[in-house]
Design a protein around this motif. Structure first.
Motif, PDB file in Angstrom:
ATOM      1  N   HIS A 173     -32.393   6.274  20.181  1.00  0.00           N
ATOM      2  CA  HIS A 173     -33.934   5.980  20.246  1.00  0.00           C
ATOM      3  C   HIS A 173     -34.191   5.216  21.461  1.00  0.00           C
ATOM      4  O   HIS A 173     -35.323   5.453  22.115  1.00  0.00           O
ATOM      5  CB  HIS A 173     -34.223   5.099  18.974  1.00  0.00           C
ATOM      6  N   ARG A 174     -33.322   4.020  21.737  1.00  0.00           N
ATOM      7  CA  ARG A 174     -33.838   3.177  22.947  1.00  0.00           C
ATOM      8  C   ARG A 174     -32.531   3.341  24.020  1.00  0.00           C
ATOM      9  O   ARG A 174     -32.767   2.256  24.948  1.00  0.00           O
ATOM     10  CB  ARG A 174     -34.074   1.872  22.571  1.00  0.00           C
ATOM     11  N   GLY A 175     -31.699   4.090  24.075  1.00  0.00           N
ATOM     12  CA  GLY A 175     -30.668   4.142  24.861  1.00  0.00           C
ATOM     13  C   GLY A 175     -29.525   4.984  24.462  1.00  0.00           C
ATOM     14  O   GLY A 175     -29.604   5.565  23.123  1.00  0.00           O
ATOM     15  N   THR A 176     -28.552   4.992  25.342  1.00  0.00           N
ATOM     16  CA  THR A 176     -27.072   5.623  24.897  1.00  0.00           C
ATOM     17  C   THR A 176     -26.134   4.734  24.340  1.00  0.00           C
ATOM     18  O   THR A 176     -25.893   3.883  25.482  1.00  0.00           O
ATOM     19  CB  THR A 176     -26.774   6.766  25.954  1.00  0.00           C
ATOM     20  N   SER A 177     -25.491   4.725  23.274  1.00  0.00           N
ATOM     21  CA  SER A 177     -24.386   4.246  23.001  1.00  0.00           C
ATOM     22  C   SER A 177     -23.045   4.992  23.233  1.00  0.00           C
ATOM     23  O   SER A 177     -22.873   5.900  22.570  1.00  0.00           O
ATOM     24  CB  SER A 177     -24.346   3.700  21.438  1.00  0.00           C
ATOM     25  N   HIS A 178     -22.242   4.440  24.179  1.00  0.00           N
ATOM     26  CA  HIS A 178     -21.106   5.113  24.921  1.00  0.00           C
ATOM     27  C   HIS A 178     -19.791   4.907  23.974  1.00  0.00           C
ATOM     28  O   HIS A 178     -19.520   3.927  23.355  1.00  0.00           O
ATOM     29  CB  HIS A 178     -20.845   4.824  26.101  1.00  0.00           C
ATOM     30  N   ALA A 179     -18.902   5.922  23.525  1.00  0.00           N
ATOM     31  CA  ALA A 179     -17.784   5.876  23.097  1.00  0.00           C
ATOM     32  C   ALA A 179     -16.867   5.236  23.986  1.00  0.00           C
ATOM     33  O   ALA A 179     -16.904   5.359  24.931  1.00  0.00           O
ATOM     34  CB  ALA A 179     -17.201   7.158  22.712  1.00  0.00           C
ATOM     35  N   VAL A 180     -16.028   4.479  23.259  1.00  0.00           N
ATOM     36  CA  VAL A 180     -15.092   3.713  24.125  1.00  0.00           C
ATOM     37  C   VAL A 180     -14.134   4.837  24.595  1.00  0.00           C
ATOM     38  O   VAL A 180     -13.533   5.612  24.059  1.00  0.00           O
ATOM     39  CB  VAL A 180     -14.058   2.759  23.122  1.00  0.00           C
ATOM     40  N   PRO A 181     -13.791   4.628  26.218  1.00  0.00           N
ATOM     41  CA  PRO A 181     -12.613   5.543  26.670  1.00  0.00           C
ATOM     42  C   PRO A 181     -11.433   5.401  26.303  1.00  0.00           C
ATOM     43  O   PRO A 181     -10.698   4.307  26.429  1.00  0.00           O
ATOM     44  CB  PRO A 181     -12.849   5.243  28.141  1.00  0.00           C
ATOM     45  N   VAL A 182     -10.845   6.210  25.450  1.00  0.00           N
ATOM     46  CA  VAL A 182      -9.515   6.127  24.911  1.00  0.00           C
ATOM     47  C   VAL A 182      -8.502   5.961  25.916  1.00  0.00           C
ATOM     48  O   VAL A 182      -7.477   5.018  25.832  1.00  0.00           O
ATOM     49  CB  VAL A 182      -9.131   7.243  23.808  1.00  0.00           C
ATOM     50  N   ASP A 183      -8.491   6.606  27.202  1.00  0.00           N
ATOM     51  CA  ASP A 183      -7.580   6.278  28.051  1.00  0.00           C
ATOM     52  C   ASP A 183      -7.519   5.071  28.641  1.00  0.00           C
ATOM     53  O   ASP A 183      -6.347   4.324  29.303  1.00  0.00           O
ATOM     54  CB  ASP A 183      -7.943   7.149  29.283  1.00  0.00           C
ATOM     55  N   ASP A 184      -8.812   4.233  28.797  1.00  0.00           N
ATOM     56  CA  ASP A 184      -8.756   2.824  29.023  1.00  0.00           C
ATOM     57  C   ASP A 184      -8.122   2.030  28.122  1.00  0.00           C
ATOM     58  O   ASP A 184      -7.343   0.955  28.634  1.00  0.00           O
ATOM     59  CB  ASP A 184     -10.372   2.426  29.142  1.00  0.00           C
ATOM     60  N   VAL A 185      -8.173   2.184  26.857  1.00  0.00           N
ATOM     61  CA  VAL A 185      -7.562   1.552  25.973  1.00  0.00           C
ATOM     62  C   VAL A 185      -6.045   1.689  25.798  1.00  0.00           C
ATOM     63  O   VAL A 185      -5.464   0.624  25.902  1.00  0.00           O
ATOM     64  CB  VAL A 185      -8.227   1.823  24.387  1.00  0.00           C
ATOM     65  N   LEU A 186      -5.695   2.723  25.983  1.00  0.00           N
ATOM     66  CA  LEU A 186      -4.052   3.284  25.964  1.00  0.00           C
ATOM     67  C   LEU A 186      -3.366   2.535  27.394  1.00  0.00           C
ATOM     68  O   LEU A 186      -2.507   1.961  27.415  1.00  0.00           O
ATOM     69  CB  LEU A 186      -3.780   4.580  25.948  1.00  0.00           C
ATOM     70  N   GLY A 187      -4.269   2.698  28.333  1.00  0.00           N
ATOM     71  CA  GLY A 187      -3.869   2.107  29.832  1.00  0.00           C
ATOM     72  C   GLY A 187      -3.655   0.388  29.677  1.00  0.00           C
ATOM     73  O   GLY A 187      -2.816   0.058  30.121  1.00  0.00           O
ATOM     74  N   ALA A 188      -4.772  -0.228  29.089  1.00  0.00           N
ATOM     75  CA  ALA A 188      -4.767  -1.573  28.883  1.00  0.00           C
ATOM     76  C   ALA A 188      -3.409  -2.016  28.127  1.00  0.00           C
ATOM     77  O   ALA A 188      -2.788  -2.943  28.443  1.00  0.00           O
ATOM     78  CB  ALA A 188      -5.896  -2.045  28.307  1.00  0.00           C
ATOM     79  N   LEU A 189      -3.291  -1.091  26.903  1.00  0.00           N
ATOM     80  CA  LEU A 189      -2.219  -1.603  26.063  1.00  0.00           C
ATOM     81  C   LEU A 189      -0.702  -1.434  26.695  1.00  0.00           C
ATOM     82  O   LEU A 189       0.106  -1.975  26.377  1.00  0.00           O
ATOM     83  CB  LEU A 189      -2.148  -0.573  24.790  1.00  0.00           C
ATOM     84  N   ARG A 190      -0.460  -0.404  27.650  1.00  0.00           N
ATOM     85  CA  ARG A 190       0.573   0.012  28.292  1.00  0.00           C
ATOM     86  C   ARG A 190       0.646  -1.065  29.255  1.00  0.00           C
ATOM     87  O   ARG A 190       1.677  -1.774  29.524  1.00  0.00           O
ATOM     88  CB  ARG A 190       0.507   1.302  29.131  1.00  0.00           C
ATOM     89  N   ALA A 191      -0.036  -1.399  30.046  1.00  0.00           N
ATOM     90  CA  ALA A 191      -0.185  -2.772  31.131  1.00  0.00           C
ATOM     91  C   ALA A 191       0.119  -3.901  30.392  1.00  0.00           C
ATOM     92  O   ALA A 191       0.723  -4.823  30.901  1.00  0.00           O
ATOM     93  CB  ALA A 191      -1.612  -2.781  32.049  1.00  0.00           C
ATOM     94  N   GLY A 192      -0.296  -4.062  29.338  1.00  0.00           N
ATOM     95  CA  GLY A 192      -0.084  -5.319  28.611  1.00  0.00           C
ATOM     96  C   GLY A 192       1.322  -5.349  27.821  1.00  0.00           C
ATOM     97  O   GLY A 192       1.605  -6.409  26.914  1.00  0.00           O
ATOM     98  N   GLY A 193       2.002  -4.340  27.800  1.00  0.00           N
ATOM     99  CA  GLY A 193       3.168  -4.300  27.027  1.00  0.00           C
ATOM    100  C   GLY A 193       3.304  -4.205  25.610  1.00  0.00           C
ATOM    101  O   GLY A 193       3.928  -4.365  24.864  1.00  0.00           O
TER     102      GLY A 193
END
Length: 349
Positions: free
Chosen positions: A327-347
């Motif tokens: 109604h007032r904008g777009t709510s974007h899904a979290v990019p799964v690749d960003d999540v997995l990349g951050a988790l791999r980088a953080g061990g």
């Protein structure tokens, strides 16, 4: 109605598991015996994205001889909300109806519909007082919350369609239009099976996420990338509803303590706990009232199970949600690749 599958992978399907204790069969609040969940989901173009989620303990009001109340605890992390029925629940420590979740300005219509539903159950013909419990978050960024589109039929459909087994997550039911941690929020659920005072017990949680902060997965921050102006303004609502169920025999005082840990778990996923956030947790027990209560000194496994289940449910509410043009904008899904990349980088993966 419930759907057997979720649109996007769950945290566990992505290799993200919170804590060491195992989940139940469905990794859902429905793993707690006698607990069912139902959803009603409304979409109307970009204007409406909202709905109803009902958590239904089967033993409440199903006929003569059935129990009229369950022991229940409540904790308000920040009370900026419209939790219908909160004061009597806090006073008596009893849950008298199913728990219904919906949008902020629809909470009152949902409460009326819930009362009608329960009064029609067998054994309630002479009831003169009833405390409906309805929680809410403000989905006004993606949905026209002022339209108050939730009708009695939508509440009844969620209650009548409540089922055991798998629970649909993400953009369903009361989470259809919510936004959390900078991304599309929604409904999430999880469970844990633990040993408590020599007995095997289950703890399950369902969440309706709609709060600010920086998404944090297994201790690793995953901030929003790009233009922050796409995010909802602070006055678009900023809250979370958490419902915890267990088959462990606990009284209202002990369940208050469980509910408190449920809100604490929001901090693990990066909640901002801001001024305008209505952060509430309810915790109820389905155990027989004559069962021996778990001693306070033996509650630690339940506390840990609650925090782990709520943390995973909150992650599921975001990771399972899909981009929604609202109604007032777009709510974007979290990019799964960003999540997995951050988790791999953080061990962490």
């Amino acid at each position: 109605m419930n759907a057997p599958t979720t649109a996007r992978p769950t945290p566990r399907e992505l290799g993200i598991a919170v804590g060491d204790q195992p989940p139940g069969t469905w990794n859902a609040i429905t793993d707690v015996p006698g607990v069912r969940v139902g959803h009603t989901t409304l979409h109307d173009g970009a204007r409406l994205h909202t709905g109803v989620t009902a958590v239904v303990p089967e033993m409440l009001g199903r006929g003569p001889g059935q129990r009229r109340a369950l022991a229940c605890g409540l904790f308000a992390g920040n009370g900026y909300g419209k939790l219908v029925g909160a004061t009597q629940l806090a006073e008596l420590g009893e849950l008298e109806t199913p728990v219904v979740l919906t949008a902020t300005l629809s909470a009152f219509r949902a409460a009326d519909a819930l009362v009608s539903h329960v009064l029609e159950l067998p054994g309630y013909e002479e009831v003169r007082t009833l405390n409906p419990v309805v929680g809410e978050t403000n989905d006004g960024f993606c949905s026209d919350v002022r339209a108050r589109p939730i009708a009695e039929s939508h509440v009844r459909a969620a209650l009548d369609g409540a089922a055991s087994g798998p629970v649909a997550q993400g953009c369903v039911g009361a989470g259809t239009g919510t936004t959390a941690l900078g991304f599309k929020g929604g409904i999430g659920t999880s469970s844990r099976v633990v040993d408590v005072a020599g007995s095997r017990r289950t703890v399950g949680a369902v969440v309706q996420s709609n709060f600010s902060g920086t998404l944090t997965v297994l201790g690793v921050p995953v901030p929003v990338r790009g233009d922050a102006s796409r995010l909802p303004a602070p006055d678009d609502g900023n809250s979370c509803m958490i419902v915890v169920a267990t088959d462990a025999p606990l009284d209202a005082r002990r369940l208050d303590r469980v509910a408190r840990r449920a809100v604490f778990a929001m901090g693990r996923v990066g909640a901002g706990f801001t001024h305008g956030s209505g952060d509430y947790a309810l915790a109820f027990s389905t155990a027989h009232p004559d069962d021996r209560l778990v001693p306070d000194g033996d509650l630690d496994p339940l506390f840990a199970a609650t925090m782990d289940a709520v943390e995973e449910a909150l992650l599921a509410s975001v990771l399972c949600a899909t981009t929604t043009v609202g109604h007032r904008g777009t709510s974007h899904a979290v990019p799964v690749d960003d999540v997995l990349g951050a988790l791999r980088a953080g061990g962490r993966l």
